[in-house]
Design a protein around this motif. Structure first.
Motif, PDB file in Angstrom:
ATOM      1  N   TRP A 214      29.029  -0.613  11.978  1.00  0.00           N
ATOM      2  CA  TRP A 214      29.171  -1.247  10.658  1.00  0.00           C
ATOM      3  C   TRP A 214      27.822  -1.781  10.218  1.00  0.00           C
ATOM      4  O   TRP A 214      27.282  -2.708  10.794  1.00  0.00           O
ATOM      5  CB  TRP A 214      30.190  -2.381  10.716  1.00  0.00           C
ATOM      6  N   PHE A 215      27.278  -1.146   9.192  1.00  0.00           N
ATOM      7  CA  PHE A 215      25.967  -1.552   8.699  1.00  0.00           C
ATOM      8  C   PHE A 215      26.123  -2.620   7.625  1.00  0.00           C
ATOM      9  O   PHE A 215      27.002  -2.522   6.772  1.00  0.00           O
ATOM     10  CB  PHE A 215      25.230  -0.362   8.081  1.00  0.00           C
TER      11      PHE A 215
ATOM     12  N   TYR B 103      24.881  -2.978   4.928  1.00  0.00           N
ATOM     13  CA  TYR B 103      24.131  -2.311   3.866  1.00  0.00           C
ATOM     14  C   TYR B 103      24.340  -3.054   2.558  1.00  0.00           C
ATOM     15  O   TYR B 103      25.453  -3.486   2.254  1.00  0.00           O
ATOM     16  CB  TYR B 103      24.635  -0.865   3.745  1.00  0.00           C
TER      17      TYR B 103
ATOM     18  N   VAL C   3      25.372  -4.271  -0.862  1.00  0.00           N
ATOM     19  CA  VAL C   3      26.506  -3.831  -1.663  1.00  0.00           C
ATOM     20  C   VAL C   3      26.072  -3.100  -2.928  1.00  0.00           C
ATOM     21  O   VAL C   3      26.674  -2.126  -3.339  1.00  0.00           O
ATOM     22  CB  VAL C   3      27.385  -5.054  -2.027  1.00  0.00           C
ATOM     23  N   GLU C   4      24.976  -3.558  -3.504  1.00  0.00           N
ATOM     24  CA  GLU C   4      24.545  -2.941  -4.758  1.00  0.00           C
ATOM     25  C   GLU C   4      24.059  -1.507  -4.562  1.00  0.00           C
ATOM     26  O   GLU C   4      23.885  -0.766  -5.506  1.00  0.00           O
ATOM     27  CB  GLU C   4      23.463  -3.766  -5.448  1.00  0.00           C
ATOM     28  N   ASN C   5      23.838  -1.122  -3.278  1.00  0.00           N
ATOM     29  CA  ASN C   5      23.385   0.234  -3.022  1.00  0.00           C
ATOM     30  C   ASN C   5      24.506   1.069  -2.401  1.00  0.00           C
ATOM     31  O   ASN C   5      24.265   1.895  -1.537  1.00  0.00           O
ATOM     32  CB  ASN C   5      22.185   0.225  -2.071  1.00  0.00           C
ATOM     33  N   GLU C   6      25.696   0.811  -2.800  1.00  0.00           N
ATOM     34  CA  GLU C   6      26.831   1.471  -2.158  1.00  0.00           C
ATOM     35  C   GLU C   6      26.678   2.989  -2.171  1.00  0.00           C
ATOM     36  O   GLU C   6      26.095   3.569  -3.073  1.00  0.00           O
ATOM     37  CB  GLU C   6      28.153   1.079  -2.827  1.00  0.00           C
ATOM     38  N   LEU C   7      27.222   3.579  -1.121  1.00  0.00           N
ATOM     39  CA  LEU C   7      27.073   5.023  -0.958  1.00  0.00           C
ATOM     40  C   LEU C   7      28.248   5.787  -1.550  1.00  0.00           C
ATOM     41  O   LEU C   7      28.088   6.833  -2.149  1.00  0.00           O
ATOM     42  CB  LEU C   7      26.964   5.366   0.531  1.00  0.00           C
ATOM     43  N   ALA C   8      29.439   5.261  -1.349  1.00  0.00           N
ATOM     44  CA  ALA C   8      30.613   6.043  -1.721  1.00  0.00           C
ATOM     45  C   ALA C   8      31.391   5.447  -2.876  1.00  0.00           C
ATOM     46  O   ALA C   8      32.509   5.851  -3.137  1.00  0.00           O
ATOM     47  CB  ALA C   8      31.540   6.164  -0.513  1.00  0.00           C
ATOM     48  N   GLN C   9      30.801   4.465  -3.510  1.00  0.00           N
ATOM     49  CA  GLN C   9      31.507   3.851  -4.634  1.00  0.00           C
ATOM     50  C   GLN C   9      31.749   4.895  -5.721  1.00  0.00           C
ATOM     51  O   GLN C   9      30.805   5.436  -6.300  1.00  0.00           O
ATOM     52  CB  GLN C   9      30.654   2.696  -5.195  1.00  0.00           C
ATOM     53  N   PRO C  10      33.000   5.196  -5.983  1.00  0.00           N
ATOM     54  CA  PRO C  10      33.265   6.188  -7.013  1.00  0.00           C
ATOM     55  C   PRO C  10      32.808   5.687  -8.366  1.00  0.00           C
ATOM     56  O   PRO C  10      32.899   4.513  -8.658  1.00  0.00           O
ATOM     57  CB  PRO C  10      34.786   6.341  -6.976  1.00  0.00           C
TER      58      PRO C  10
ATOM     59  N   ASP D 162      30.681  10.556 -11.949  1.00  0.00           N
ATOM     60  CA  ASP D 162      30.293  11.460 -10.863  1.00  0.00           C
ATOM     61  C   ASP D 162      30.777  10.902  -9.530  1.00  0.00           C
ATOM     62  O   ASP D 162      30.172  10.019  -8.961  1.00  0.00           O
ATOM     63  CB  ASP D 162      28.769  11.625 -10.861  1.00  0.00           C
ATOM     64  N   ILE D 163      31.859  11.398  -9.075  1.00  0.00           N
ATOM     65  CA  ILE D 163      32.392  10.950  -7.789  1.00  0.00           C
ATOM     66  C   ILE D 163      32.000  11.915  -6.693  1.00  0.00           C
ATOM     67  O   ILE D 163      31.507  11.537  -5.652  1.00  0.00           O
ATOM     68  CB  ILE D 163      33.921  10.784  -7.850  1.00  0.00           C
ATOM     69  N   LEU D 164      32.222  13.164  -6.936  1.00  0.00           N
ATOM     70  CA  LEU D 164      32.009  14.144  -5.880  1.00  0.00           C
ATOM     71  C   LEU D 164      30.718  14.905  -6.071  1.00  0.00           C
ATOM     72  O   LEU D 164      30.305  15.137  -7.153  1.00  0.00           O
ATOM     73  CB  LEU D 164      33.177  15.126  -5.849  1.00  0.00           C
TER      74      LEU D 164
END
Lengths: 165, 159
Positions: free
Chosen positions: A147-148, A150, A152-159, A163-165
């Protein structure tokens, strides 16, 4: 008779007393029978030793002879100091660069570690976990969670709407 | 002079210290290696949330994966699969995989059994982990996202 008086009598016989002390000893000899007896004994002893004393003739004057000894001593003293200085300098010559090299190596090692760890916020293996990182291993299912923390403002998978996918 | 002595002393102490694992060290746990040292891996980007997905295109994750996540100390109600990528990495080789517009994985096959995974978010390194991925083992890397949601990258070796 006091030992001090005996020594003064000995000095008087040898002619080593200052004038005023020599006069005192002379008066003592006139008035003190014991002093006279010791004086007689000292004179006999002196006469006996004088007959058997080796006569050493120096090829130079006394002053020059002793000055040679003094110069020899002076020459030896600087040599001893020079040897000591040389050893100390030798030690410093080796120790200071070695110490500086060791300090540089130490700084390099620490800097290397800091640089390596600053490339990425977190770098983990099975054995080491960053203090800001949570690790959990579920042995039964063979799952390891890292668990990083990381940002929050740089979220990786936030839909995102576009552009989600 | 004193600095030099201190340097020598500290260096000797460091030299005499037992070697410890440092970040990035490769684990030595033996695992079954694939023929030729190649590793076929599956990487899935997952979004965890307590709300229903606002996007119908997002599909719930595979139940097997969900069960593995349920056994971890993370408690989100829903897990949605964002991307699934399969990759084959030769021994000693490195492959980069784009998982989303903002998420990239750099996967290195260290020795046929251990992988070094670097996560990159918005072009910036987020973290790196080295892990043995033998049969039945998987790695889940995760972190917080906005609005009390979370992101995960689920990596396992494909048979």
């Amino acid at each position: 008779m006091k030992h001090e008086v005996e020594l003064r009598l000995q000095a008087w016989v040898d002619g080593q007393l200052p004038v005023h002390e020599a006069d005192e000893v002379a008066r003592l000899i006139e008035t003190d029978a014991e002093a006279r007896a010791l004086l007689t004994e000292l004179k006999h002893t002196r006469a006996a030793l004088a007959g058997h004393e080796d006569s050493i003739t120096l090829p130079e004057s006394r002053e020059f002879y002793w000055s040679k000894i003094a110069r020899a001593i002076e020459r030896e003293q600087p040599k001893a100091q020079a040897v000591e200085t040389s050893w100390l300098q030798h030690f410093r010559r080796l120790f200071i660069p070695a110490g500086a090299l060791a300090a540089l190596l130490l700084i390099g090692m620490l800097a290397g570690r800091q640089t390596a760890s600053s490339n990425v916020p977190y770098e983990l293996s099975d054995l080491v976990a960053d203090s800001d990182t949570f690790t959990f291993t579920d042995e039964a299912n063979g799952t390891t969670l890292i668990w990083f923390s990381y940002p929050v403002e740089n979220e990786l998978a936030q839909p995102d709407d576009s552009d989600i996918l | 002079m004193r600095l030099g002595a201190l340097g020598v002393l500290l260096t000797l102490l460091l030299a005499l210290m037992p070697v410890t694992a440092a970040p990035g060290d490769v684990p030595s746990t033996p695992t079954a290696a694939s023929p030729g040292g190649k590793m076929k891996l599956s990487a899935e980007l997952i979004w965890g949330t307590n709300d229903e997905s606002p996007d119908s295109k997002l599909k719930p994750i595979d139940p097997k994966v969900a069960k593995k996540l349920e056994n971890l100390p993370i408690k989100w109600k829903h897990y949605y699969s964002v991307t699934v990528k399969e990759l084959t990495v030769g021994e000693g080789k490195t492959t980069k995989v784009q998982m989303s517009s903002e998420c990239e994985l750099v996967v290195k096959n260290v020795d046929g059994t251990n992988v070094e995974v670097q996560l990159i978010g918005k072009g910036k390194p987020a973290g790196k982990v080295t892990k043995g991925l033998g049969k039945g083992k998987c790695l889940v890397a995760g972190g917080d996202a906005t609005n009390s949601t979370a992101w995960f990258v689920f990596i396992k070796q494909v048979e």
